[in-house]
Design a protein around this motif. Structure first.
Motif, PDB file in Angstrom:
ATOM      1  N   ILE A 152       0.771  -0.836   0.453  1.00  0.00           N
ATOM      2  CA  ILE A 152       0.381   0.309  -0.353  1.00  0.00           C
ATOM      3  C   ILE A 152       0.679   1.192   0.219  1.00  0.00           C
ATOM      4  N   LYS A 153       2.545   1.684   0.346  1.00  0.00           N
ATOM      5  CA  LYS A 153       2.742   2.489   1.111  1.00  0.00           C
ATOM      6  C   LYS A 153       3.529   2.627  -0.587  1.00  0.00           C
ATOM      7  N   LYS A 212       2.153   1.519  -3.978  1.00  0.00           N
ATOM      8  CA  LYS A 212       1.563   2.627  -4.736  1.00  0.00           C
ATOM      9  C   LYS A 212       1.034   3.642  -4.183  1.00  0.00           C
ATOM     10  N   LEU A 213       0.683   4.024  -2.573  1.00  0.00           N
ATOM     11  CA  LEU A 213       0.581   5.425  -2.717  1.00  0.00           C
ATOM     12  C   LEU A 213       1.491   6.475  -2.514  1.00  0.00           C
ATOM     13  N   SER A 251       1.386   6.873  -6.957  1.00  0.00           N
ATOM     14  CA  SER A 251       0.695   7.658  -6.746  1.00  0.00           C
ATOM     15  C   SER A 251       0.818   9.045  -6.541  1.00  0.00           C
ATOM     16  N   ALA A 252       1.628   9.593  -5.653  1.00  0.00           N
ATOM     17  CA  ALA A 252       1.810  10.695  -4.861  1.00  0.00           C
ATOM     18  C   ALA A 252       2.580  11.471  -5.598  1.00  0.00           C
ATOM     19  N   VAL A 257       5.536   9.288   3.207  1.00  0.00           N
ATOM     20  CA  VAL A 257       5.229   7.757   3.175  1.00  0.00           C
ATOM     21  C   VAL A 257       6.275   6.913   3.424  1.00  0.00           C
TER      22      VAL A 257
END
Length: 72
Positions: free
Chosen positions: A16-17, A19-20, A23-24, A50
């Protein structure tokens, strides 16, 4: 979700981190290209939070800050 605490959640957390973070970074770059520097810096702040060990967010964020003349 994981009562035995075997560590499976760490794989999910890292995914999740990752991908986040990606994305950011992408959102920050796209907003920078649109000359929306304030929102670009906000997106890059998320990336920095992140993954503070990766310098990509700091680098692109500093470029966006210079473009916006936000020297603080």
């Amino acid at each position: 979700l994981e009562p035995q605490k075997k560590g499976y959640y760490k794989d999910a957390e890292n995914a999740i981190k990752s991908k986040l973070f990606n994305s950011a970074i992408n959102q920050g770059i796209n907003l920078y290209k649109k000359q929306d520097y304030k929102n670009s810096m906000s997106a890059l702040d998320v990336a920095i939070e992140v993954n503070p060990n990766d310098t990509t967010g700091f680098y692109i964020g500093s470029i966006a800050s210079l473009a916006d003349k936000d020297y603080d």
